[in-house]
Every structure is written in C-alpha cells, then in structure tokens.
Design an enzyme around this catalytic site. Structure first.
Site, PDB file in Angstrom:
ATOM      1  N   ASP A 186      43.244  45.939  49.021  1.00  0.00           N
ATOM      2  CA  ASP A 186      41.794  46.141  48.988  1.00  0.00           C
ATOM      3  C   ASP A 186      41.476  47.121  50.110  1.00  0.00           C
ATOM      4  O   ASP A 186      42.114  47.093  51.158  1.00  0.00           O
ATOM      5  CB  ASP A 186      41.083  44.798  49.228  1.00  0.00           C
ATOM      6  CG  ASP A 186      39.570  44.940  49.063  1.00  0.00           C
ATOM      7  OD1 ASP A 186      39.141  45.863  48.349  1.00  0.00           O
ATOM      8  OD2 ASP A 186      38.831  44.133  49.647  1.00  0.00           O
ATOM      9  N   GLU A 285      42.279  49.005  43.619  1.00  0.00           N
ATOM     10  CA  GLU A 285      41.068  49.077  42.809  1.00  0.00           C
ATOM     11  C   GLU A 285      40.829  50.517  42.398  1.00  0.00           C
ATOM     12  O   GLU A 285      41.166  51.444  43.129  1.00  0.00           O
ATOM     13  CB  GLU A 285      39.869  48.590  43.624  1.00  0.00           C
ATOM     14  CG  GLU A 285      39.840  47.100  43.775  1.00  0.00           C
ATOM     15  CD  GLU A 285      38.656  46.680  44.608  1.00  0.00           C
ATOM     16  OE1 GLU A 285      37.861  45.877  44.126  1.00  0.00           O
ATOM     17  OE2 GLU A 285      38.533  47.162  45.741  1.00  0.00           O
ATOM     18  N   ASP A 372      38.195  39.773  52.440  1.00  0.00           N
ATOM     19  CA  ASP A 372      39.041  40.897  52.059  1.00  0.00           C
ATOM     20  C   ASP A 372      40.408  40.452  51.550  1.00  0.00           C
ATOM     21  O   ASP A 372      40.926  41.004  50.584  1.00  0.00           O
ATOM     22  CB  ASP A 372      39.213  41.854  53.247  1.00  0.00           C
ATOM     23  CG  ASP A 372      37.892  42.499  53.647  1.00  0.00           C
ATOM     24  OD1 ASP A 372      37.098  42.778  52.730  1.00  0.00           O
ATOM     25  OD2 ASP A 372      37.668  42.702  54.852  1.00  0.00           O
TER      26      ASP A 372
END
Ligand SMILES: [Zn+2]
Length: 389
Positions: A186, A285, A372
């Site tokens: 992330d 992502e 996170d």
C-alpha cells in the site's frame, strides 16, 4: 525468452568540441522539427483534405531540405530522421486524443536529440567511454552500465546545463530465482510504502537535506533577477543572458532540484529491485483508479510522481526478471477488515479523500488494525485471488 527494451541513464562529460557539435545537433533537430511542423500546418490550412504526411514522406522531404540547406548535414543524419519520427509520433498521439497538438520548440526549453544505432556506430567502449556518431568517444559516468544491443541514444542538456543521455538497449530477460513469496504494497503519505508483512518503509526527506542550499540560491536568484530587470529598463540592449550572476544562481537552483530528483529515483530504484528479488508476486493498487492524480499540494504532487515512478519500475523489473506484478482496484482496501472481511463504513475521510484514522477496531470481530498494514494485507489477498483466477 522474450526480449525487452530498457533505457539506461548516463551522465555525459563532453569536451568543448563535443559540446559544440552537440549544440549543432540540438539546433538542426529543433530547426527541422519547427519547419516540418510549420509545413504540416500550412499544408492543412491550404487544403484541409490533404493527407497528413507521415515520417516516411517527411524523410523524403528532408533529402531536398539538405540540398537547400547544406548545414543540416553537420548534424548526425539519424538525429534528423529521428526528429521526423518523433514529430510523427506526436501527431499520432494527437490524432488518438492522447496528447495536445505538437508545439514549436524553443531554444529556452530543454534541448535534446536522438541518434539511432546503425552499423554499430554507438558502442560502449569501456566503463567510462561511449562512442557516439559525430562526437566520437565521450566520457561518461553511469550507475549501471548500458548492456545488450544498443538501439538508440537520446542526448539532452538539462536546465542546470549538465549533459545526460538515455541509452535504449534491447536484451533478453533473465529470470531471477523464485522465492515462493508474495507481498502486497500500500502506498501512503506518512510512510512511502507499507508491506503486507507489516514493514513500513519511509522515503528519506531528500528535499529537506538540500533545503537550505536551495533557499540560499533561490534568494540570490530572485535578488539578481530584480536588479537585472532594473538594469534592463535603463539599457534596452541588455538581455537576461547577459547577467552571468543571475544565470549562475538560476543554474544552481536547477542543479539542486535535479540532485534531489536523482536521489529519489536512486532510492526507488534500490527499493524496487529489492522487492522484485525478494518476492515472486507483487500486488499493488492501481494508482490511476485511486483518483489521487490531481491535487495542488506540492508534497502530494511529489508523492504522486514518486508512486508512479515506483509502479513503473516494479512493472519493468518484474517483466525483466520473470516475476509477476498484479494491480488491483483500490476500492475498500482500507475499510475492509482482513480478519473477518466486513466493511467498516464508519471510517472518516477528509477533503482529499484520505482516511483520517490511522488505527481502528473492527466493529464485527473486534480485531485491532493499523490502517495501512490492514490495507496492504487486503491488497495482497485481492491480488492473489485475481492472480489465481
Ligand atoms: Zn473483522
């Protein structure tokens, strides 16, 4: 084995004669670009139905231009055909709606030209010398020595007046040994990257390290610019280029910007290499889908640029070394509990769409989450599900 292409960035240290020759090639390429662009525009204005001229036709015209303007022959000939091809590409991107209409090139902007490798005329001689058409052997420094078959070299002069080149090479991919490990990543603002195993990686504040030096030169630059403008009011013959002190300050600012950008790039290069070596499957992502591309804050703009660069590095390194990169839809990765899978809708967002909370407890199963790390775990699991399907 598939072949891949990759550009190697090197710093060039041309001697005075070579600098002059580079300036000639910059000038000829720019002149050709502007003339071809003007010709295409005029053609279109005179006869809107006239077909656009491709690189092939422009190269045909180039032969006649060379007869008319013999000094064009002072530039490397592949630089001129390369200019036509670049203009063609710019038109194609414009026709596809991917970019704006090609612009005329000005002397004030970064100068560049491309030389193509034909009959081995571009050769890396040793660790510090490269042979370039029209220039001969040029001294260079590189973090990584260009290797593989050389396709072309793009030579540019940065705002700091340093010379740089990007050597495009083609080589066969080598598979790195498999480790059997996967990881989800992330990206964030506080920590640059958060791994699904709980590791948080923060990017050093390279800009802070150079802040004082930058401020010093910025102050000098603006002060010297003011007095230069005063002097120019009194004497109309003066140009900004005549003020060597101001030019030096401006160059120093550019140099510091480039230094910080290089430090960042170097850091991301090492980080991505380490990740690709350590893991077989990397899940990130899809940042474009995350809708973080447009905002006005400098720190976020820099973070965005760094994330994009990081994702690109991971992509080509995974491709080069036979590893796999999976991009997943960023929806709900932060709010979903990785233990029970419920979606926590009660988490707060601020104006930028960034989650405010750093830690939370799952309302269903009561698990305590670091925002996170939880997201990174979800990214990893979504990626694996996508990858297996
Ligand atoms: Zn839960």
């Amino acid at each position: 084995m598939t072949k891949i292409k990759r550009g190697f960035r090197i710093r060039l240290y041309p001697n005075d004669a070579q600098k002059e020759q580079i300036a000639v090639s910059f000038g000829c390429s720019r002149w050709l670009w502007n003339n071809m662009l003007a010709m295409q525009k005029e053609r279109h204005d005179n006869e809107p139905s006239a077909p656009y001229l491709s690189a092939f036709s422009m190269n045909y015209l180039l032969k006649q231009l060379k007869r008319e303007y013999p000094w064009l022959k002072d530039a490397d000939s592949t630089a001129l055909t390369g200019t036509n091809e670049n203009l063609h590409e710019a038109y194609v991107r414009f026709f596809k709606g991917q970019s704006r209409f090609p612009k005329f090139k000005s002397k004030r902007h970064e100068q560049s030209y491309i030389s193509k490798c034909v009959n081995n005329n571009i050769v890396v001689i040793d660790a510090h010398h490269i042979r370039i058409p029209k220039l001969g052997s040029v001294y260079f420094k590189a973090g990584k020595l260009p290797h593989g078959r050389i396709c072309s070299i793009t030579i540019r002069q940065k705002a700091s007046e340093k010379y740089e080149a990007s050597v495009l090479c083609e080589y066969e991919e080598v598979d790195l040994p498999k480790t059997g490990k996967t990881i989800g990543i992330d990206v964030g603002l506080k920590d640059f990257a958060i791994l699904s195993d709980g590791t948080k990686i923060s990017m050093p504040r390279f800009d802070k390290e150079s802040e004082e030096r930058l401020r010093h030169w910025q102050r000098l630059a603006s002060r010297r610019l003011l007095s230069a403008k005063e002097a120019m009011k009194k004497n109309e013959d003066l140009r900004l280029t005549d003020f060597k002190n101001y030019q030096k300050a401006r160059r120093m600012c550019a140099k510091i910007y480039e230094h910080v950008a290089n430090q960042r790039k170097d850091y991301l290069d090492k980080l991505s290499t380490w990740l690709v070596k350590t893991y077989d499957v990397i899940v990130i992502e899809d940042l474009k889908a995350k809708g973080m591309m447009n905002n006005h804050h400098l720190s976020r703009a820099i973070a965005n640029a760094s994330w994009n660069m990081f994702a690109d590095m991971l992509a080509y390194k995974c491709l080069s070394y036979g590893k796999k990169l999976i991009r997943v839809n960023p929806g709900y990765t932060s709010q979903t509990c990785n233990v029970c899978g419920c979606v926590n809708n009660r988490m707060g967002y601020n104006a930028y769409g960034w989650l405010k909370v750093r830690e939370w407890d799952c309302p269903e199963c009561g698990s305590h989450h670091d925002r996170d790390i939880n997201a990174a775990i979800n990214i990893n699991e979504t990626g694996l599900a996508v990858g297996l399907a």
